[in-house]
Design a protein around this motif. Structure first.
Motif, short mmCIF file in Angstrom:
data_model
loop_
_atom_site.label_atom_id
_atom_site.label_comp_id
_atom_site.label_asym_id
_atom_site.label_seq_id
_atom_site.Cartn_x
_atom_site.Cartn_y
_atom_site.Cartn_z
N GLU A 129 0.82 -1.21 0.00
CA GLU A 129 0.00 0.00 0.00
C GLU A 129 0.86 1.27 0.00
N LYS A 130 2.08 1.15 0.52
CA LYS A 130 2.98 2.31 0.58
C LYS A 130 3.78 2.49 -0.71
N GLY A 131 3.60 1.57 -1.64
CA GLY A 131 4.27 1.69 -2.93
C GLY A 131 5.70 1.19 -2.95
N TYR A 132 6.06 0.35 -1.97
CA TYR A 132 7.42 -0.18 -1.91
C TYR A 132 7.50 -1.53 -2.64
N THR A 133 8.72 -1.90 -2.99
CA THR A 133 9.00 -3.23 -3.52
C THR A 133 9.81 -3.98 -2.46
N VAL A 134 9.32 -5.13 -2.04
CA VAL A 134 9.99 -5.89 -0.97
C VAL A 134 10.23 -7.32 -1.43
N SER A 135 11.42 -7.84 -1.12
CA SER A 135 11.75 -9.22 -1.50
C SER A 135 12.57 -9.88 -0.40
N LEU A 136 12.40 -11.18 -0.29
CA LEU A 136 13.22 -11.99 0.63
C LEU A 136 14.45 -12.43 -0.15
N VAL A 137 15.59 -11.83 0.17
CA VAL A 137 16.82 -12.10 -0.58
C VAL A 137 17.36 -13.49 -0.27
N GLY A 138 17.24 -13.91 0.98
CA GLY A 138 17.75 -15.21 1.39
C GLY A 138 18.18 -15.18 2.84
N GLU A 139 19.19 -15.98 3.16
CA GLU A 139 19.71 -16.01 4.52
C GLU A 139 21.19 -15.67 4.51
N GLU A 140 21.65 -15.04 5.58
CA GLU A 140 23.05 -14.62 5.67
C GLU A 140 23.49 -14.65 7.13
N ASP A 141 24.73 -15.05 7.35
CA ASP A 141 25.27 -15.06 8.70
C ASP A 141 25.75 -13.65 9.05
N MET A 142 25.26 -13.13 10.18
CA MET A 142 25.67 -11.81 10.63
C MET A 142 26.35 -11.92 11.98
N GLY A 144 27.92 -14.32 13.30
CA GLY A 144 27.65 -15.59 13.97
C GLY A 144 26.18 -15.92 14.15
N THR A 145 25.29 -15.01 13.75
CA THR A 145 23.85 -15.24 13.89
C THR A 145 23.20 -15.38 12.52
N PRO A 146 22.57 -16.51 12.23
CA PRO A 146 21.87 -16.67 10.95
C PRO A 146 20.69 -15.70 10.88
N CYS A 147 20.59 -15.00 9.76
CA CYS A 147 19.52 -14.00 9.60
C CYS A 147 18.82 -14.14 8.25
N PHE A 148 17.54 -13.84 8.25
CA PHE A 148 16.82 -13.66 7.00
C PHE A 148 17.14 -12.25 6.51
N VAL A 149 17.34 -12.13 5.21
CA VAL A 149 17.66 -10.83 4.63
C VAL A 149 16.50 -10.38 3.75
N ILE A 150 15.93 -9.24 4.08
CA ILE A 150 14.79 -8.69 3.34
C ILE A 150 15.18 -7.32 2.78
N LYS A 151 14.93 -7.13 1.49
CA LYS A 151 15.27 -5.86 0.85
C LYS A 151 14.00 -5.09 0.49
N LEU A 152 13.99 -3.80 0.83
CA LEU A 152 12.88 -2.90 0.51
C LEU A 152 13.41 -1.76 -0.34
N VAL A 153 12.74 -1.50 -1.45
CA VAL A 153 13.14 -0.42 -2.34
C VAL A 153 11.95 0.53 -2.50
N THR A 154 12.19 1.82 -2.31
CA THR A 154 11.13 2.82 -2.42
C THR A 154 11.00 3.28 -3.88
N TYR A 163 18.06 -7.26 8.39
CA TYR A 163 18.63 -8.54 8.82
C TYR A 163 17.87 -8.99 10.06
N ILE A 164 17.07 -10.04 9.88
CA ILE A 164 16.18 -10.50 10.94
C ILE A 164 16.64 -11.86 11.45
N ASP A 165 16.92 -11.94 12.73
CA ASP A 165 17.37 -13.18 13.38
C ASP A 165 16.42 -14.32 13.02
#
Length: 242
Positions: A129-142, A144-154, A163-165
């Protein structure tokens, strides 16, 4: 028999992948549940009090936000107070540290940044609704902590990477690439020392880095929700001269 066994093995593996793989919606739903998004949606105002640590100095600060999209920041040192206000459309700055004691209108880039900061629900909430583009890029270690990586583009080309634990679904890092005065400015924000305030996860420590170097640390000592904040706080500051 060997072919059947091999086929069953492949089917089992494919089935396992489909059961364990998570979609963007899955990750976002778990993230919102972990951070108390349902409770946050009921909050009309936020007031954060703490200290800003920069260049060896500890500067007390107050940040206030109010729906829809209003922001006020105060930082005081040696009886001088920097003030930034944003009413959802226009913004002003009073910066006595730079010898500016009259409210100055914010630039277009500053207003854009304030609009992002004034989104109390977070940019990932109702992103379509805010007009953004969002995608789940994958997983990445940050670190020592595995994280989901989500990208948002305006729509203006600014990019925000979360980077979400993958265990707690709490955000640990936030990479920002914003177009400012025609140039891309990149920074990283790290969140830690979370505390639960009325069912909402609030980071107690926020570190900002640029090119790997720490430039500022915010320590949140108190978080108040639904406190009374008059709309006048977010309008053009009134100085003594006025």
């Amino acid at each position: 028999m060997k072919r059947i066994t091999a086929l069953l093995t492949v089917l089992f593996l494919v089935s396992g992948i489909s059961l364990t793989a998570q979609s963007l919606d899955d990750v976002l739903n778990d993230h919102f549940a972990a951070t108390g998004q349902d409770n946050l949606l009921k909050v009309n105002t936020q007031k954060m009090t703490g200290k800003m640590i920069q260049g060896g100095l500890e500067i007390p600060f107050i940040q206030m936000t109010k729906r829809p999209g209003k922001v006020r920041v105060e930082a005081t040192l040696q009886n001088l107070t920097l003030i930034q206000t944003f009413n959802g459309t226009e913004g002003w700055t009073v910066n006595p540290f730079a010898g500016v004691t009259d409210p100055q209108p914010m630039s277009e880039d500053e207003v854009k940044s304030m609009k992002y900061n004034g989104d109390m629900d977070g940019m990932l909430w109702n992103w379509k609704e805010k007009g953004y583009t969002v995608s789940l890029v994958g997983e990445e270690d940050m670190e020592g902590t595995p994280c989901f990586v989500i990208k948002l583009v305006t729509a203006t080309g600014d990019t925000f990477t979360y980077y979400i634990d993958s265990d707690t679904y709490i955000m640990l890092r936030f990479n920002t690439k914003m177009i400012i005065m025609g140039n891309e400015n990149e920074s990283d924000t790290y969140f830690s020392n979370y505390m639960m305030v009325e069912g909402i996860a609030v980071p107690g420590k926020i570190e900002t880095k640029m090119k790997g170097q720490l430039v500022m640390t915010l320590v949140v000592e108190k978080a108040e929700l639904n406190t009374d904040l008059d709309d006048s706080l977010f309008e053009k500051p009134v100085t003594k001269q006025e």
